[in-house]
Design a protein around this motif. Structure first.
Motif, PDB file in Angstrom:
ATOM      1  N   UNK A   1      60.653  47.763  50.695  1.00  0.00           N
ATOM      2  CA  UNK A   1      59.131  49.363  51.155  1.00  0.00           C
ATOM      3  C   UNK A   1      58.927  48.852  50.090  1.00  0.00           C
ATOM      4  N   UNK A   2      59.068  49.006  48.756  1.00  0.00           N
ATOM      5  CA  UNK A   2      58.068  49.350  47.830  1.00  0.00           C
ATOM      6  C   UNK A   2      57.469  48.081  47.831  1.00  0.00           C
ATOM      7  N   UNK A   3      58.034  46.859  47.322  1.00  0.00           N
ATOM      8  CA  UNK A   3      57.533  45.539  46.922  1.00  0.00           C
ATOM      9  C   UNK A   3      56.458  45.632  48.483  1.00  0.00           C
ATOM     10  N   UNK A   4      56.328  45.441  49.470  1.00  0.00           N
ATOM     11  CA  UNK A   4      56.052  45.059  50.677  1.00  0.00           C
ATOM     12  C   UNK A   4      54.457  45.885  50.192  1.00  0.00           C
ATOM     13  N   UNK A   5      54.362  47.306  50.220  1.00  0.00           N
ATOM     14  CA  UNK A   5      52.985  47.835  49.729  1.00  0.00           C
ATOM     15  C   UNK A   5      52.742  47.465  48.270  1.00  0.00           C
ATOM     16  N   UNK A   6      53.080  46.979  47.565  1.00  0.00           N
ATOM     17  CA  UNK A   6      52.586  45.917  46.121  1.00  0.00           C
ATOM     18  C   UNK A   6      52.020  44.755  47.124  1.00  0.00           C
ATOM     19  N   UNK A   7      52.928  44.666  47.489  1.00  0.00           N
ATOM     20  CA  UNK A   7      53.008  42.870  48.163  1.00  0.00           C
ATOM     21  C   UNK A   7      51.028  43.024  49.389  1.00  0.00           C
ATOM     22  N   UNK A   8      50.666  44.315  49.959  1.00  0.00           N
ATOM     23  CA  UNK A   8      49.413  44.496  50.378  1.00  0.00           C
ATOM     24  C   UNK A   8      48.433  44.889  50.187  1.00  0.00           C
ATOM     25  N   UNK A   9      48.189  45.288  48.806  1.00  0.00           N
ATOM     26  CA  UNK A   9      47.335  45.648  48.287  1.00  0.00           C
ATOM     27  C   UNK A   9      46.681  44.407  47.584  1.00  0.00           C
ATOM     28  N   UNK A  10      44.878  44.256  48.371  1.00  0.00           N
ATOM     29  CA  UNK A  10      44.104  43.346  47.374  1.00  0.00           C
ATOM     30  C   UNK A  10      44.163  43.647  45.436  1.00  0.00           C
ATOM     31  N   UNK A  11      44.660  42.778  44.466  1.00  0.00           N
ATOM     32  CA  UNK A  11      44.151  43.155  43.560  1.00  0.00           C
ATOM     33  C   UNK A  11      43.096  42.831  43.013  1.00  0.00           C
ATOM     34  N   UNK A  12      42.526  41.712  43.571  1.00  0.00           N
ATOM     35  CA  UNK A  12      41.387  40.989  42.840  1.00  0.00           C
ATOM     36  C   UNK A  12      40.097  41.584  43.632  1.00  0.00           C
ATOM     37  N   UNK A  13      40.120  42.340  44.729  1.00  0.00           N
ATOM     38  CA  UNK A  13      38.397  42.800  44.933  1.00  0.00           C
ATOM     39  C   UNK A  13      38.595  44.029  44.709  1.00  0.00           C
ATOM     40  N   UNK A  14      37.625  44.051  44.239  1.00  0.00           N
ATOM     41  CA  UNK A  14      37.425  46.222  44.012  1.00  0.00           C
ATOM     42  C   UNK A  14      36.779  46.609  44.870  1.00  0.00           C
ATOM     43  N   UNK A  15      36.202  45.975  45.986  1.00  0.00           N
ATOM     44  CA  UNK A  15      35.031  46.648  46.566  1.00  0.00           C
ATOM     45  C   UNK A  15      35.710  47.932  47.061  1.00  0.00           C
ATOM     46  N   UNK A  16      36.867  47.832  47.415  1.00  0.00           N
ATOM     47  CA  UNK A  16      37.396  48.853  47.127  1.00  0.00           C
ATOM     48  C   UNK A  16      37.080  50.424  46.567  1.00  0.00           C
ATOM     49  N   UNK A  17      37.443  50.230  45.406  1.00  0.00           N
ATOM     50  CA  UNK A  17      37.118  51.180  44.191  1.00  0.00           C
ATOM     51  C   UNK A  17      35.944  51.235  44.345  1.00  0.00           C
ATOM     52  N   UNK A  18      34.785  51.379  44.555  1.00  0.00           N
ATOM     53  CA  UNK A  18      33.476  51.561  44.368  1.00  0.00           C
ATOM     54  C   UNK A  18      33.311  52.150  46.458  1.00  0.00           C
ATOM     55  N   UNK A  19      33.986  52.463  47.649  1.00  0.00           N
ATOM     56  CA  UNK A  19      34.228  52.681  48.712  1.00  0.00           C
ATOM     57  C   UNK A  19      35.303  54.576  48.463  1.00  0.00           C
ATOM     58  N   UNK A  20      35.926  54.136  47.237  1.00  0.00           N
ATOM     59  CA  UNK A  20      37.329  55.882  47.323  1.00  0.00           C
ATOM     60  C   UNK A  20      36.869  55.942  45.669  1.00  0.00           C
ATOM     61  N   UNK A  21      35.987  56.148  45.319  1.00  0.00           N
ATOM     62  CA  UNK A  21      35.911  56.438  44.414  1.00  0.00           C
ATOM     63  C   UNK A  21      36.246  58.158  43.980  1.00  0.00           C
ATOM     64  N   UNK A  22      36.183  58.506  44.838  1.00  0.00           N
ATOM     65  CA  UNK A  22      35.889  60.537  44.824  1.00  0.00           C
ATOM     66  C   UNK A  22      37.387  60.219  45.065  1.00  0.00           C
ATOM     67  N   UNK A  23      37.799  59.711  45.873  1.00  0.00           N
ATOM     68  CA  UNK A  23      39.558  60.347  46.586  1.00  0.00           C
ATOM     69  C   UNK A  23      40.742  58.725  45.518  1.00  0.00           C
TER      70      UNK A  23
END
Length: 174
Positions: free
Chosen positions: A5-27
């Motif tokens: 399950x831990x691996x599946x969570x890691x695998x579901x992350x989009x490691x190459x697209x950082x647009x979420x990083x900018x949308x979620x800076x505060x959190x």
């Protein structure tokens, strides 16, 4: 959580697209600070402060812990294709090794929270981070990481529920 399950969570992350990083800076800033707090508590508890902050806690607690078979091969392949930074590779293995720890081993450390849940949420809300000197770059924000002692607060930085995290992002974008 089971290692698969831990691996599946890691695998579901989009490691190459950082647009979420900018949308979620505060959190993401709060989640990184919470990871630093929790991992500092664990590092102090097990005598691994020299390895802190981006280390494999499962391996530090139970030296030689491994995931075996197809999961180990899938994890190596996943990391090879998606994760190049050593600090992030260490924490990804840490997430999976943590999930493989026997419950009785964790029971030896009462009162300490799962160190990797804030980091998993961090990754899920925008992918990886970079370390630039004493700062951790989390997108449009930076988190200062000094030393273990500076992060040993008994008080959580944030709640980990989605409503609280979304509020931090909305507050950041005002």
């Amino acid at each position: 959580m089971h290692p698969r399950s831990a691996f599946e969570r890691l695998k579901s992350i989009d490691w190459l697209d950082d647009t979420g990083a900018f949308d979620h800076t505060g959190s993401r800033m709060a989640l990184m600070r919470e990871y630093l707090r929790r991992s500092a508590q664990w590092a102090e508890a097990i005598g691994a402060t020299e390895s802190w902050p981006f280390f494999d806690l499962g391996e530090a607690i139970e030296p030689g812990i491994h995931v075996v078979g197809d999961l180990a091969a899938a994890m190596e392949n996943f990391l090879y294709q998606n994760v190049t930074r050593g600090s992030i590779r260490n924490t990804c293995w840490g997430v999976v090794h943590w999930a493989a720890l026997p419950p009785d081993k964790l029971a030896e450390f009462p009162g300490l929270d799962d160190p990797y849940e804030p980091l998993l949420l961090f990754y899920e809300r925008g992918g990886p981070f970079t370390v630039e000197g004493p700062f951790i770059n989390v997108g449009e924000g930076m988190v200062l990481h000094k030393n273990v002692e500076d992060h040993l607060s008994p008080h959580p930085v944030t709640d980990l529920d989605e409503i609280s995290l979304d509020y931090l992002d909305a507050d950041e974008n005002r």
